[in-house]
Design a protein around this motif. Structure first.
Motif, PDB file in Angstrom:
ATOM      1  N   THR A  68      49.221  39.079  25.364  1.00 49.01           N
ATOM      2  CA  THR A  68      48.016  39.005  26.183  1.00 49.01           C
ATOM      3  C   THR A  68      47.247  37.740  25.831  1.00 49.01           C
ATOM      4  O   THR A  68      47.066  37.418  24.664  1.00 49.01           O
ATOM      5  CB  THR A  68      47.119  40.228  25.951  1.00 49.01           C
ATOM      6  OG1 THR A  68      47.845  41.410  26.246  1.00 49.01           O
ATOM      7  CG2 THR A  68      45.871  40.164  26.811  1.00 49.01           C
ATOM      8  N   SER A 108      35.718  45.418  32.758  1.00 54.15           N
ATOM      9  CA  SER A 108      37.085  45.038  33.138  1.00 54.15           C
ATOM     10  C   SER A 108      37.136  44.786  34.637  1.00 54.15           C
ATOM     11  O   SER A 108      36.437  45.461  35.414  1.00 54.15           O
ATOM     12  CB  SER A 108      38.088  46.134  32.773  1.00 54.15           C
ATOM     13  OG  SER A 108      38.135  46.334  31.378  1.00 54.15           O
ATOM     14  N   ASP A 109      37.940  43.832  35.038  1.00 52.12           N
ATOM     15  CA  ASP A 109      38.177  43.540  36.441  1.00 52.12           C
ATOM     16  C   ASP A 109      39.682  43.461  36.671  1.00 52.12           C
ATOM     17  O   ASP A 109      40.412  42.899  35.838  1.00 52.12           O
ATOM     18  CB  ASP A 109      37.540  42.209  36.860  1.00 52.12           C
ATOM     19  CG  ASP A 109      36.029  42.311  37.024  1.00 52.12           C
ATOM     20  OD1 ASP A 109      35.540  43.444  37.229  1.00 52.12           O
ATOM     21  OD2 ASP A 109      35.352  41.276  36.950  1.00 52.12           O
ATOM     22  N   SER A 110      40.152  44.002  37.779  1.00 55.32           N
ATOM     23  CA  SER A 110      41.573  43.916  38.123  1.00 55.32           C
ATOM     24  C   SER A 110      41.739  43.051  39.363  1.00 55.32           C
ATOM     25  O   SER A 110      40.798  42.838  40.132  1.00 55.32           O
ATOM     26  CB  SER A 110      42.161  45.306  38.375  1.00 55.32           C
ATOM     27  OG  SER A 110      41.487  45.948  39.440  1.00 55.32           O
ATOM     28  N   ASP A 111      42.948  42.544  39.542  1.00 52.33           N
ATOM     29  CA  ASP A 111      43.287  41.692  40.698  1.00 52.33           C
ATOM     30  C   ASP A 111      42.338  40.504  40.838  1.00 52.33           C
ATOM     31  O   ASP A 111      41.854  40.190  41.929  1.00 52.33           O
ATOM     32  CB  ASP A 111      43.273  42.514  41.994  1.00 52.33           C
ATOM     33  CG  ASP A 111      44.446  43.468  42.087  1.00 52.33           C
ATOM     34  OD1 ASP A 111      45.426  43.278  41.343  1.00 52.33           O
ATOM     35  OD2 ASP A 111      44.388  44.413  42.895  1.00 52.33           O
ATOM     36  N   THR A 164      47.283  35.866  39.407  1.00 50.04           N
ATOM     37  CA  THR A 164      46.487  37.096  39.477  1.00 50.04           C
ATOM     38  C   THR A 164      46.483  37.754  38.103  1.00 50.04           C
ATOM     39  O   THR A 164      47.542  37.896  37.476  1.00 50.04           O
ATOM     40  CB  THR A 164      47.063  38.064  40.514  1.00 50.04           C
ATOM     41  OG1 THR A 164      47.217  37.376  41.756  1.00 50.04           O
ATOM     42  CG2 THR A 164      46.145  39.260  40.716  1.00 50.04           C
ATOM     43  N   GLU A 215      44.412  40.698  35.218  1.00 49.79           N
ATOM     44  CA  GLU A 215      43.412  41.696  34.853  1.00 49.79           C
ATOM     45  C   GLU A 215      42.600  41.113  33.700  1.00 49.79           C
ATOM     46  O   GLU A 215      43.162  40.539  32.766  1.00 49.79           O
ATOM     47  CB  GLU A 215      44.074  42.997  34.418  1.00 49.79           C
ATOM     48  CG  GLU A 215      44.766  43.744  35.542  1.00 49.79           C
ATOM     49  CD  GLU A 215      45.445  45.013  35.047  1.00 49.79           C
ATOM     50  OE1 GLU A 215      45.509  45.204  33.802  1.00 49.79           O
ATOM     51  OE2 GLU A 215      45.929  45.796  35.873  1.00 49.79           O
ATOM     52  N   THR A 236      39.604  41.758  30.745  1.00 47.01           N
ATOM     53  CA  THR A 236      38.741  42.637  29.957  1.00 47.01           C
ATOM     54  C   THR A 236      37.825  41.760  29.115  1.00 47.01           C
ATOM     55  O   THR A 236      38.296  40.854  28.418  1.00 47.01           O
ATOM     56  CB  THR A 236      39.557  43.559  29.038  1.00 47.01           C
ATOM     57  OG1 THR A 236      40.422  44.366  29.833  1.00 47.01           O
ATOM     58  CG2 THR A 236      38.635  44.464  28.219  1.00 47.01           C
ATOM     59  N   LYS A 246      45.493  39.461  31.364  1.00 49.66           N
ATOM     60  CA  LYS A 246      46.862  39.960  31.510  1.00 49.66           C
ATOM     61  C   LYS A 246      47.365  39.594  32.896  1.00 49.66           C
ATOM     62  O   LYS A 246      46.841  40.073  33.898  1.00 49.66           O
ATOM     63  CB  LYS A 246      46.916  41.483  31.313  1.00 49.66           C
ATOM     64  CG  LYS A 246      48.329  42.047  31.417  1.00 49.66           C
ATOM     65  CD  LYS A 246      48.341  43.551  31.223  1.00 49.66           C
ATOM     66  CE  LYS A 246      49.754  44.100  31.347  1.00 49.66           C
ATOM     67  NZ  LYS A 246      49.785  45.587  31.221  1.00 49.66           N
ATOM     68  N   GLN A 247      48.383  38.731  32.947  1.00 52.01           N
ATOM     69  CA  GLN A 247      48.907  38.294  34.241  1.00 52.01           C
ATOM     70  C   GLN A 247      49.704  39.421  34.880  1.00 52.01           C
ATOM     71  O   GLN A 247      50.562  40.034  34.249  1.00 52.01           O
ATOM     72  CB  GLN A 247      49.790  37.058  34.072  1.00 52.01           C
ATOM     73  CG  GLN A 247      50.172  36.417  35.398  1.00 52.01           C
ATOM     74  CD  GLN A 247      50.838  35.054  35.215  1.00 52.01           C
ATOM     75  OE1 GLN A 247      50.929  34.556  34.098  1.00 52.01           O
ATOM     76  NE2 GLN A 247      51.308  34.468  36.297  1.00 52.01           N
ATOM     77  N   ILE A 248      49.411  39.701  36.139  1.00 50.60           N
ATOM     78  CA  ILE A 248      50.042  40.838  36.825  1.00 50.60           C
ATOM     79  C   ILE A 248      50.744  40.414  38.111  1.00 50.60           C
ATOM     80  O   ILE A 248      51.108  41.261  38.920  1.00 50.60           O
ATOM     81  CB  ILE A 248      49.000  41.930  37.154  1.00 50.60           C
ATOM     82  CG1 ILE A 248      47.881  41.369  38.034  1.00 50.60           C
ATOM     83  CG2 ILE A 248      48.436  42.543  35.881  1.00 50.60           C
ATOM     84  CD1 ILE A 248      46.921  42.435  38.545  1.00 50.60           C
ATOM     85  N   LYS A 283      52.657  43.005  40.586  1.00 46.15           N
ATOM     86  CA  LYS A 283      52.074  43.145  41.925  1.00 46.15           C
ATOM     87  C   LYS A 283      53.090  42.778  42.990  1.00 46.15           C
ATOM     88  O   LYS A 283      53.205  43.456  44.012  1.00 46.15           O
ATOM     89  CB  LYS A 283      50.839  42.243  42.031  1.00 46.15           C
ATOM     90  CG  LYS A 283      50.049  42.445  43.313  1.00 46.15           C
ATOM     91  CD  LYS A 283      48.790  41.613  43.300  1.00 46.15           C
ATOM     92  CE  LYS A 283      47.986  41.836  44.582  1.00 46.15           C
ATOM     93  NZ  LYS A 283      46.754  41.014  44.611  1.00 46.15           N
TER      94      LYS A 283
END
Length: 362
Positions: free
Chosen positions: A25, A84-87, A99, A101, A103, A120-122, A126
């Protein structure tokens, strides 16, 4: 900007605080002025910059957009309440986008409040999720179209047969009406057959992908406008792979012909091959694969149809049938491969991935 010696002092300080330098991370530490005080190796890889270049910079200065509002970060320093935020889209000044996530939490270092950000790259997860959903939707649309096509085709056969019988009973001057019925029934039957798509399984053998691409380039050169250039960018290290050359040629030609119809002056189509690894095809992990990219510099595909591009009867052109890409998708699926597309104005790339098996690799 801090000098190299100061950077080393910062790095030493945060190493002593047992920050997770071995984590996958990405970790970034900001001081109360929201300047970068530490990044771990994963963050350096994510941002494609070393700690020496990042140290003491404002966080927002390394992004084209501002993914985290300064007010939220200042509030975090005051309240200590993590969020925390996602996307979240991180856009860099070279227009690269990823893109993640995020924290954010408050920590104390050297008796001073700091902010610890974890990224954290998603993108990959995705993309796999989107592709799985699109594959399911495509299969559902294909099955629906095939069901309707069969329902249409059966009465068409009866209609044509009845018109043929009636044609024998009529005088010559009246047969033009039954002939019209027969001709239109044949036209609709042909359309239905195209909607049903290829119904024969591929006749596969080990082949060189570049032989097929050379045939595609040759066929294209006969009918392409003079202003369009075909560029070949081949990877000669790719071994023979298992496919049906006629069906794969048809799939590629459908894509190339679509590009030819939208390219303007100085149009370019690039046929690019590369060996690639660890790809996911229909939920299965493929260790080694061939990636073929068909790239054009045209106007791009309208965003509103990009998610349904491979459905039957979907087209970005007023005079398009919407069958070519659907057929290409079916043909690639029959080869246990994957066909996808990324598009924006000036760059449209269709990507075909076919597995390289152990037998063909040896």
């Amino acid at each position: 900007m801090v000098n190299s010696e100061s950077n080393n002092q910062h790095s030493k300080l945060y190493y002593q605080q047992n920050l997770p330098n071995q984590m996958v991370t990405a970790v970034i530490v900001l001081n109360k002025e929201l300047r970068i005080q530490y990044v771990n190796p994963a963050a350096e890889a994510l941002l494609i910059k070393s700690f020496n270049k990042l140290a003491d910079q404002q966080l927002k200065s390394i992004f084209f957009n501002n993914p985290i509002n300064d007010n939220r970060l200042n509030q975090l320093l005051t309240s200590g309440q993590e969020f925390s935020d996602s996307d979240v889209i991180l856009e860099f000044f070279d227009r690269r986008k990823i893109t993640v996530e995020i924290t954010a939490s408050s920590v104390d270092f050297d008796k001073s409040p700091h902010i610890l950000l974890e990224f954290k790259q998603i993108d990959q997860q995705k993309q796999i999720s989107v592709e799985a959903f699109q594959q399911l939707q495509w299969e559902s649309a294909r099955d629906l179209i095939r069901g309707l096509a069969h329902e249409i085709k059966n009465p068409l056969g009866g209609l044509r047969g009845a018109a043929q019988l009636l044609n024998k009973e009529l005088a010559t001057e009246q047969q033009e009406y039954t002939q019209m019925i027969i001709e239109q029934a044949d036209r609709l039957t042909n359309l239905v057959d195209r909607l049903l798509g290829p119904n024969q399984l591929p006749n596969v053998s080990d082949q060189n992908i570049h032989v097929v691409l050379e045939k595609v380039a040759q066929l294209t050169s006969f009918n392409k406008p003079e202003n369009v250039t075909i560029i070949k960018d081949y990877d000669p290290s790719i071994p023979d792979i298992t496919f049906d050359p006629d069906k794969l040629q048809q799939a590629i030609l459908n894509i190339v012909n679509n590009a030819l119809q939208v390219l303007g002056p100085d149009g370019k189509i690039t046929l690019k091959t590369r060996a690639t690894s660890n790809k996911t095809i229909n939920g299965k992990r493929i260790k080694l694969a061939m990636q073929l990219s068909i790239i054009d510099n045209g106007p791009g595909i309208p965003e509103k149809i990009q998610n349904t591009l491979f459905y039957p009867m979907v087209s970005g052109r007023a005079n398009g049938t919407g069958l070519g890409l659907s057929i290409s998708q079916t043909l690639i699926n029959q080869h246990r491969g994957k066909l996808s597309c990324i598009s924006q104005p000036g760059h449209t790339e269709f990507i075909i991935i076919l597995p390289i098996t152990e037998a063909t690799k040896s």
